[in-house]
Motif scaffolding. Structure first.
Motif, mmCIF file in Angstrom:
data_model
loop_
_atom_site.group_PDB
_atom_site.id
_atom_site.type_symbol
_atom_site.label_atom_id
_atom_site.label_comp_id
_atom_site.label_asym_id
_atom_site.label_seq_id
_atom_site.Cartn_x
_atom_site.Cartn_y
_atom_site.Cartn_z
ATOM 1 N N MET A 261 -76.063 10.705 37.620
ATOM 2 C CA MET A 261 -75.706 9.358 37.165
ATOM 3 C C MET A 261 -74.273 9.009 37.548
ATOM 4 S SD MET A 261 -77.604 8.770 33.501
ATOM 5 C CE MET A 261 -76.884 10.213 32.720
ATOM 6 N N TYR A 262 -73.376 9.983 37.403
ATOM 7 C CA TYR A 262 -71.971 9.750 37.753
ATOM 8 C C TYR A 262 -71.829 9.428 39.244
ATOM 9 C CZ TYR A 262 -67.051 10.778 38.688
ATOM 10 O OH TYR A 262 -65.737 10.712 39.108
ATOM 11 N N GLU A 263 -72.526 10.190 40.075
ATOM 12 C CA GLU A 263 -72.443 9.959 41.515
ATOM 13 C C GLU A 263 -73.012 8.588 41.898
ATOM 14 O OE1 GLU A 263 -70.952 11.492 43.775
ATOM 15 O OE2 GLU A 263 -70.757 13.603 43.284
ATOM 16 N N GLN A 264 -74.110 8.191 41.269
ATOM 17 C CA GLN A 264 -74.709 6.892 41.596
ATOM 18 C C GLN A 264 -73.768 5.752 41.205
ATOM 19 O OE1 GLN A 264 -77.657 6.522 43.339
ATOM 20 N NE2 GLN A 264 -77.375 8.730 43.522
ATOM 21 N N MET A 265 -73.166 5.860 40.033
ATOM 22 C CA MET A 265 -72.236 4.821 39.604
ATOM 23 C C MET A 265 -70.981 4.813 40.462
ATOM 24 S SD MET A 265 -72.527 4.682 35.418
ATOM 25 C CE MET A 265 -72.746 6.420 35.058
ATOM 26 N N LYS A 266 -70.528 6.007 40.856
ATOM 27 C CA LYS A 266 -69.338 6.089 41.702
ATOM 28 C C LYS A 266 -69.603 5.521 43.099
ATOM 29 C CE LYS A 266 -67.652 10.027 43.150
ATOM 30 N NZ LYS A 266 -66.980 11.356 43.220
ATOM 31 N N MET A 267 -70.802 5.747 43.618
ATOM 32 C CA MET A 267 -71.173 5.187 44.918
ATOM 33 C C MET A 267 -71.218 3.666 44.867
ATOM 34 S SD MET A 267 -74.060 8.003 45.983
ATOM 35 C CE MET A 267 -74.810 7.018 47.276
ATOM 36 N N TYR A 268 -71.710 3.112 43.754
ATOM 37 C CA TYR A 268 -71.725 1.657 43.586
ATOM 38 C C TYR A 268 -70.301 1.109 43.590
ATOM 39 C CZ TYR A 268 -71.745 -2.785 41.094
ATOM 40 O OH TYR A 268 -71.512 -4.079 40.724
ATOM 41 N N LEU A 269 -69.403 1.793 42.874
ATOM 42 C CA LEU A 269 -68.011 1.356 42.824
ATOM 43 C C LEU A 269 -67.358 1.455 44.201
ATOM 44 C CD1 LEU A 269 -66.939 3.089 39.483
ATOM 45 C CD2 LEU A 269 -67.219 0.635 39.846
ATOM 46 N N SER A 289 -57.159 -1.382 42.720
ATOM 47 C CA SER A 289 -57.121 0.078 42.724
ATOM 48 C C SER A 289 -57.275 0.622 41.304
ATOM 49 C CB SER A 289 -55.807 0.560 43.335
ATOM 50 O OG SER A 289 -55.759 1.971 43.352
ATOM 51 N N ALA A 290 -56.580 -0.017 40.345
ATOM 52 C CA ALA A 290 -56.692 0.400 38.947
ATOM 53 C C ALA A 290 -58.106 0.161 38.424
ATOM 54 C CB ALA A 290 -55.676 -0.364 38.093
ATOM 55 N N GLU A 291 -58.724 -0.922 38.868
ATOM 56 C CA GLU A 291 -60.100 -1.230 38.459
ATOM 57 C C GLU A 291 -61.073 -0.169 38.973
ATOM 58 O OE1 GLU A 291 -62.535 -4.556 40.249
ATOM 59 O OE2 GLU A 291 -62.014 -5.488 38.332
ATOM 60 N N LEU A 292 -60.836 0.317 40.196
ATOM 61 C CA LEU A 292 -61.682 1.368 40.764
ATOM 62 C C LEU A 292 -61.564 2.654 39.957
ATOM 63 C CD1 LEU A 292 -63.510 2.457 43.041
ATOM 64 C CD2 LEU A 292 -61.416 3.011 44.313
ATOM 65 N N TRP A 293 -60.338 3.055 39.628
ATOM 66 C CA TRP A 293 -60.144 4.286 38.861
ATOM 67 C C TRP A 293 -60.676 4.144 37.439
ATOM 68 C CZ3 TRP A 293 -58.728 9.134 40.046
ATOM 69 C CH2 TRP A 293 -58.250 9.362 41.350
ATOM 70 N N GLY A 294 -60.442 2.975 36.838
ATOM 71 C CA GLY A 294 -60.978 2.742 35.500
ATOM 72 C C GLY A 294 -62.496 2.778 35.483
ATOM 73 N N GLY A 295 -63.102 2.238 36.548
ATOM 74 C CA GLY A 295 -64.552 2.269 36.656
ATOM 75 C C GLY A 295 -65.085 3.686 36.772
ATOM 76 N N ARG A 296 -64.390 4.544 37.508
ATOM 77 C CA ARG A 296 -64.815 5.937 37.638
ATOM 78 C C ARG A 296 -64.732 6.676 36.308
ATOM 79 N NH1 ARG A 296 -61.821 7.673 43.310
ATOM 80 N NH2 ARG A 296 -63.296 6.637 44.724
ATOM 81 N N ILE A 297 -63.658 6.449 35.573
ATOM 82 C CA ILE A 297 -63.502 7.108 34.275
ATOM 83 C C ILE A 297 -64.582 6.633 33.308
ATOM 84 C CG2 ILE A 297 -61.987 7.298 32.259
ATOM 85 C CD1 ILE A 297 -59.614 7.187 34.194
ATOM 86 N N THR A 298 -64.846 5.324 33.300
ATOM 87 C CA THR A 298 -65.909 4.780 32.454
ATOM 88 C C THR A 298 -67.265 5.333 32.862
ATOM 89 O OG1 THR A 298 -64.634 2.736 32.172
ATOM 90 C CG2 THR A 298 -66.979 2.656 31.619
ATOM 91 N N ALA A 299 -67.494 5.455 34.174
ATOM 92 C CA ALA A 299 -68.756 5.998 34.669
ATOM 93 C C ALA A 299 -68.962 7.426 34.194
ATOM 94 C CB ALA A 299 -68.781 5.940 36.197
ATOM 95 N N ALA A 300 -67.890 8.223 34.185
ATOM 96 C CA ALA A 300 -67.993 9.610 33.714
ATOM 97 C C ALA A 300 -68.386 9.659 32.242
ATOM 98 C CB ALA A 300 -66.666 10.328 33.933
ATOM 99 N N GLY A 301 -67.757 8.794 31.430
ATOM 100 C CA GLY A 301 -68.094 8.768 30.007
ATOM 101 C C GLY A 301 -69.505 8.283 29.752
#
Length: 390
Positions: A261-269, A289-301
């Motif tokens: 799930m994390y990889e799929q969300m990260k690929m979308y981002l 850039s901050a939005e991309l990193w924030g999205g990755r952290i949210t995706a992990a959670g």
């Protein structure tokens, strides 16, 4: 036949036209009229250098940071999973009768969730009041000893396994790597991690469940981690250190689901970010850039939240197997209450019902969701410092 080619009347005009052409195309030749593609790849298409040990270091540091910050909730989760602390929870519920039932399902569910959170924090406060703040970090030592190698092994095996499998099957574009590659890498990483670190988790669990002087008026069963290992081997043999391993293997489903799930969300981002950068009319800013990193952290959670909620019963069974409670069978003899994975599932379900299979779910989610966000955020950040990516 007359061939004519319109050309700019001045050198500045020619340079101006050339600057407007696609960066990947060499200007058209006047003599031959051929369009020659640029053989030099664009800088953005260069793959980061593979650094296998970077995954090991990044995973270990990420796990250490998240485990330290969320230790109190880990202690509470483990206690609520055990059958001993279920009695404390029942006493707390009897002192606070539930509200009258309602026909509205949404209101009923909201009340139940609110009561569950209230109970969680009341027990957390009780641990602090009766045992001191140190009790909130009981088992942190063996937990860190387990978390650092566990996360280091898991991230090392996953990151490098994904790269090796992708190269083997010819998937060189990370944005097009299929789900099967992620699933296979996550499964291998989970099995390797569980096998290597099960004895450490067993010690951590038993120390967290150890009875304190304040509760029972007598000395603790284990003085420290070494004493716990020594007593376990003496009474149960080497196999005793691997109690709960079968449930740990069952837990591979959780880590695999989380990674996928994390990889799929990260690929979308990543695709979304690539579209922004490729648009000449779009001005890419620090906010993007901050939005991309924030999205990755949210995706992990979010990935951890869904995976943990779906596969949580294996956590309870694993804790019960590691706890190794005994029952009397007469003539002064005792035997293990739980003898295996399936038998433990059946016993807990029969004696305590389905609700017991989700004992400690609230503190577990309160711990693992921010823990995953912290851990994966640190992991990605440290990899960037090493000059590579996940």
């Amino acid at each position: 036949m007359n061939f004519s080619t319109a050309t700019p009347s001045s050198a500045p005009a020619q340079l101006g036209n050339a600057s407007q052409m696609n960066k990947d195309i060499v200007p058209q030749s006047r003599e031959l009229g051929d369009v020659i593609p640029n053989r030099t790849p664009a800088a953005r298409d260069k793959k980061p250098e593979a650094k296998p040990l970077a995954h090991f270091v990044a995973g270990g540091l990420g796990g250490m940071t998240s485990a330290t910050l969320t230790s109190p909730l880990d202690v509470l989760k483990t206690r609520l999973q055990s059958d001993f602390y279920q009695s404390q929870l029942q006493a707390l519920r009897s002192s606070h009768p539930p509200p009258a039932p309602t026909s509205n399902a949404l209101i009923s569910m909201t009340r139940t969730a609110g009561m569950h959170f209230s109970e969680t924090f009341q027990i957390l406060r009780s641990i602090h009041v009766h045992e001191g703040w140190r009790a909130l970090f009981k088992g942190l030592g063996p937990n860190l000893i387990g978390v650092v190698p566990a996360r280091a092994i898991n991230f090392y095996m996953y990151g490098n396994g994904k790269r090796i499998l992708s190269n083997y099957f010819g998937y060189h574009n990370v944005e097009q790597t299929p789900m099967g590659i992620h699933l296979a890498a996550a499964a291998v990483a989970g099995i390797a991690t569980g096998t290597a670190t099960n004895p450490i988790w067993l010690v951590k669990t038993r120390l967290q469940l150890d009875k304190s002087n304040a509760e029972h008026g007598k000395s603790r069963q284990y003085r420290n981690s070494y004493d716990c290992v020594k007593q376990t081997v003496r009474h149960e043999g080497i196999r005793g250190l691997y109690r709960g391993l079968s449930a740990s293997y069952l837990g591979v489903t959780e880590s695999s689901l989380q990674w996928v799930m994390y990889e799929q969300m990260k690929m979308y981002l990543a695709r979304r970010d690539s579209l922004k950068k490729s648009d000449p009319a779009y001005e890419y800013t620090t906010w993007d850039s901050a939005e991309l990193w924030g999205g990755r952290i949210t995706a992990a959670g979010m990935a951890k939240l869904v995976a943990a909620a779906i596969t949580y019963p294996h956590e309870v069974v694993r804790t019960r197997l590691r706890q190794a409670p005994t029952v009397s069978v007469g003539n002064g003899r005792v035997e293990m209450k739980y003898t295996g994975l399936v038998q433990c599932f059946k016993t807990v379900w029969k004696e305590e019902g389905m609700v017991a299979m989700y004992g400690g779910l609230t503190p577990h989610l309160l711990r693992v969701v921010p823990s995953a966000a912290i851990m994966f955020g640190m992991y990605e950040f440290i990899l960037r410092m090493f000059g590579t990516t996940s």
